[in-house]
Enzyme design. Structure first.
Site, PDB file in Angstrom:
ATOM      1  N   GLY A  55       0.821  -1.197   0.000  1.00 13.79           N
ATOM      2  CA  GLY A  55       0.000   0.000   0.000  1.00 13.79           C
ATOM      3  C   GLY A  55       0.859   1.252   0.000  1.00 13.79           C
ATOM      4  O   GLY A  55       2.038   1.196   0.356  1.00 13.79           O
ATOM      5  N   CYS A  82       5.080  -6.442   1.781  1.00 16.36           N
ATOM      6  CA  CYS A  82       5.445  -5.022   1.864  1.00 16.36           C
ATOM      7  C   CYS A  82       4.653  -4.342   2.995  1.00 16.36           C
ATOM      8  O   CYS A  82       4.904  -4.609   4.158  1.00 16.36           O
ATOM      9  CB  CYS A  82       5.243  -4.346   0.513  1.00 16.36           C
ATOM     10  N   TYR A  83       3.690  -3.489   2.675  1.00 13.25           N
ATOM     11  CA  TYR A  83       2.868  -2.860   3.713  1.00 13.25           C
ATOM     12  C   TYR A  83       2.230  -3.918   4.602  1.00 13.25           C
ATOM     13  O   TYR A  83       2.116  -3.747   5.818  1.00 13.25           O
ATOM     14  CB  TYR A  83       1.787  -1.998   3.061  1.00 13.25           C
ATOM     15  N   HIS A 173       8.378  -7.945  -3.267  1.00 12.86           N
ATOM     16  CA  HIS A 173       7.135  -8.269  -3.975  1.00 12.86           C
ATOM     17  C   HIS A 173       7.307  -9.546  -4.802  1.00 12.86           C
ATOM     18  O   HIS A 173       7.801  -9.497  -5.927  1.00 12.86           O
ATOM     19  CB  HIS A 173       6.729  -7.103  -4.887  1.00 12.86           C
ATOM     20  N   GLU A 175       5.067 -11.107  -6.292  1.00 13.85           N
ATOM     21  CA  GLU A 175       4.085 -11.141  -7.368  1.00 13.85           C
ATOM     22  C   GLU A 175       4.584 -10.505  -8.659  1.00 13.85           C
ATOM     23  O   GLU A 175       3.964 -10.687  -9.713  1.00 13.85           O
ATOM     24  CB  GLU A 175       2.787 -10.450  -6.928  1.00 13.85           C
ATOM     25  N   SER A 228      -8.569   0.978 -30.688  1.00 13.20           N
ATOM     26  CA  SER A 228      -7.312   1.700 -30.857  1.00 13.20           C
ATOM     27  C   SER A 228      -6.350   0.976 -31.777  1.00 13.20           C
ATOM     28  O   SER A 228      -5.380   1.558 -32.239  1.00 13.20           O
ATOM     29  CB  SER A 228      -6.647   1.884 -29.494  1.00 13.20           C
ATOM     30  N   GLY A 229      -6.615  -0.301 -32.026  1.00 13.55           N
ATOM     31  CA  GLY A 229      -5.683  -1.132 -32.767  1.00 13.55           C
ATOM     32  C   GLY A 229      -4.861  -2.021 -31.860  1.00 13.55           C
ATOM     33  O   GLY A 229      -4.188  -2.946 -32.316  1.00 13.55           O
ATOM     34  N   GLY A 230      -4.887  -1.740 -30.552  1.00 16.00           N
ATOM     35  CA  GLY A 230      -4.107  -2.514 -29.598  1.00 16.00           C
ATOM     36  C   GLY A 230      -4.827  -3.757 -29.127  1.00 16.00           C
ATOM     37  O   GLY A 230      -6.003  -3.990 -29.416  1.00 16.00           O
ATOM     38  N   VAL A 231      -4.111  -4.566 -28.338  1.00 20.02           N
ATOM     39  CA  VAL A 231      -4.649  -5.850 -27.891  1.00 20.02           C
ATOM     40  C   VAL A 231      -5.819  -5.662 -26.926  1.00 20.02           C
ATOM     41  O   VAL A 231      -6.785  -6.436 -26.951  1.00 20.02           O
ATOM     42  CB  VAL A 231      -3.536  -6.711 -27.244  1.00 20.02           C
ATOM     43  N   ASP A 232      -5.788  -4.627 -26.083  1.00 19.57           N
ATOM     44  CA  ASP A 232      -6.832  -4.463 -25.070  1.00 19.57           C
ATOM     45  C   ASP A 232      -8.203  -4.239 -25.698  1.00 19.57           C
ATOM     46  O   ASP A 232      -9.171  -4.938 -25.382  1.00 19.57           O
ATOM     47  CB  ASP A 232      -6.490  -3.304 -24.131  1.00 19.57           C
ATOM     48  N   SER A 234      -9.029  -4.774 -28.776  1.00 24.02           N
ATOM     49  CA  SER A 234      -9.345  -5.888 -29.675  1.00 24.02           C
ATOM     50  C   SER A 234      -9.936  -7.066 -28.915  1.00 24.02           C
ATOM     51  O   SER A 234     -10.926  -7.678 -29.339  1.00 24.02           O
ATOM     52  CB  SER A 234      -8.096  -6.326 -30.437  1.00 24.02           C
ATOM     53  N   LYS A 372      -2.296  -6.994 -18.520  1.00 26.56           N
ATOM     54  CA  LYS A 372      -1.993  -7.161 -19.934  1.00 26.56           C
ATOM     55  C   LYS A 372      -1.763  -8.619 -20.317  1.00 26.56           C
ATOM     56  O   LYS A 372      -2.272  -9.089 -21.335  1.00 26.56           O
ATOM     57  CB  LYS A 372      -0.768  -6.324 -20.298  1.00 26.56           C
TER      58      LYS A 372
END
Length: 516
Positions: A55, A82-83, A173, A175, A228-232, A234, A372
């Site tokens: 955090g 961490c926190y 971290h 993760e 936008s043309g990007g993967v997200d 699409s 992503k």
């Protein structure tokens, strides 16, 4: 279906959803919960373990999120990150926190003092591994009944454990991608300490999300999606198409801030991938006009987000019964815009923090909780082609946030050419497939140079190439010096306004991937 699960308590850290993603990647179901609602969820028999996230606050600050000490008497294994580790030391008897003087950001070399179950079959006692840090406060005295498991040269306690109660804490971290064998550390906690079994797959996520989309739309409602043309965007389009079929219409807006040849490439790609109608709009004059004289990056993002929505709403008026605007918003957009519970603002994303307060259309963001790499896996599950799924990320505000300061047509032309040379040489060398994102930046300054015994006063170009999986952390790519020399030579020889090329060797954190 009820599943055994992990609970992730969200203290507002940048990586809280990344923790959840890693858990799902390991095949285990988890739920994220805010501290004030944590006790009831974690008391459930289905919860087999608990992770306390990082955090932005100091545990010693007034108003910082906390837990009651009785929380640690539930009999559930707990891993504080961490926190979360600092909070354990603050709450449990005997622990002590020190603020500021022992801060660490980015890579750190961690030495194992005792392996315990957490590090078993991963590291040996005395072994050193690379971990990712992002902390100001540090634990300088472990709580009663805890043992120290690891340290760094500057911080005496970076991992600790109460073996009897199965309470664990790590300052680093696990993760994030750049922590060596971080997934294995989480796996030891999930499977060996918590005793969970695999019960979650990407196909479950896809079907669940398709059903959610259906549930929020009326049977005759139509959806407009910004592409936008990007993967997200699409993958979001493919998900929504799975749910609503031909009730989807796509809009691609050329805002004048695209890379060289981008609009043409997107048109060609989309015509081969999607069956729903897509309208291509040249709005470059509109966007560049609104950006004239603007140099503040947050203001640029807000202007771009606002103008996108205005164009979408105008287009929706020409279509029948459009009730929702869909976007490819992903979780890194949300958390960096400071819109997650307790999260700090890093920078607004045009599709999140840049949205106007009042909109005519409802938002539909089916990827809002995913990172992503998860989006790419969903795209593969939906059968999207490889060149769409693995396309390099490109920000929605485009080159506006890679031109530092005011955006002008002259600066855009310079940046487009330098960016094209950089990416072309990476492609020709075979390195581009190993780079997560690469681009050029044009700063708002000039420097003195010399060409042909003559003084020049031109722009520098900054080159950046990073390796990442989920955009929440990133490391710079070690491009061979010979290739950097070739790229720099081409840029300064083919562009007389450029007399200096530099390469960005910053990780995230402390930097971000983009410059604005």
């Amino acid at each position: 279906m009820e599943r055994d699960k992990l609970a992730v308590i969200n203290f507002g850290g940048q990586y809280v959803r990344l923790i959840a993603r890693k858990i799902r990647e390991l095949g285990v179901y988890c739920e994220i919960v805010d501290p004030e609602n944590a006790y009831d969820l974690c008391s459930s028999q289905r919860v087999k373990g608990i992770i306390l996230s990082g955090g932005p606050d100091s545990v010693q600050e007034e108003g910082a999120p906390v837990l009651d000490q009785s929380f640690f008497d539930l009999g559930k294994p707990v891993l504080g990150i961490c926190y979360g580790m600092q909070l354990m030391a603050e709450i449990l008897p005997g622990g002590r926190i020190e603020d500021g003087s022992l801060s660490e950001y980015g890579r750190a070399e961690v030495k194992i003092i005792d392996t315990d179950v957490l590090f078993e079959d991963i590291f040996e006692r005395g072994e050193v591994f690379t971990a990712w840090m992002s902390h100001g406060d540090s634990v300088v005295k472990e709580p009663e009944d805890f043992e120290i498991l690891a340290e760094t040269a500057s911080v005496p306690i970076v991992a600790m454990a109460d073996r009897q109660k199965n309470l664990y804490g790590v300052q680093f971290h696990p993760e994030v991608t750049h922590t060596e064998r971080g997934s294995d550390i989480l796996a030891n906690f999930i499977f060996d300490i918590c005793g969970l079994e695999e019960n979650w797959q990407i196909s479950d996520i896809v079907q669940d999300r398709v059903e959610q989309i259906k549930s929020v739309l009326d049977d005759d409602a139509n959806v407009l999606i910004g592409l936008s043309g990007g993967v997200d965007s699409s993958v979001a389009a493919a998900l929504i198409q799975e749910a609503v079929g031909d009730r989807l219409t796509g809009i691609f807006i050329d805002h004048g801030l695209l890379r060289q040849g981008e609009a043409e490439q997107v048109k060609k790609s989309f015509s081969q991938v999607f069956e729903f109608p897509i309208k291509f709009i040249d709005a470059s004059q509109r966007f560049l006009g609104q950006l004239e004289g603007v140099s503040d990056p947050e203001e640029k993002r807000n202007i771009i987000g606002r103008e996108f929505i205005k164009v979408f709403e105008q287009e929706a008026e020409d279509l029948e019964n459009v009730t929702h605007l869909a976007q490819g918003t992903i979780y890194s957009d949300v958390i960096e815009s400071g819109l997650d519970q307790n999260a700090a603002l890093i920078k607004s994303h045009h599709n999140v923090g840049g949205l106007p307060e009042r909109m005519e259309l409802n938002l539909l963001e089916p990827l809002r909780e995913f990172f992503k790499d998860e989006v790419r896996r969903i795209g593969e599950e939906l059968g999207l082609p490889e060149d769409v799924v693995w396309r390099q990320p490109f920000p929605g505000p485009g080159l506006a946030i890679r031109v530092i300061g005011e955006v002008t047509r002259e600066k855009l032309a310079l940046l487009r050419k330098a960016d094209y040379i950089f990416r072309e040489e990476l492609q020709n060398s075979g390195i581009s497939d190993k780079v997560w994102q690469s681009f050029a930046v044009l700063p708002d300054m000039k420097s003195v140079g010399v060409m042909g015994d003559t003084r020049t006063y031109g722009y520098p170009i900054i080159l950046r190439a990073v390796d990442s999986e989920e955009a929440m952390t990133a490391d710079w790519v070690k491009i061979p010096h010979e290739l950097l020399d070739k790229i720099a030579g081409r840029i300064v020889n083919e562009m007389e306004q450029i007399n200096r090329v530099v390469y960005d060797v910053s990780s995230k954190p402390p930097a971000t991937i983009e410059w604005e």
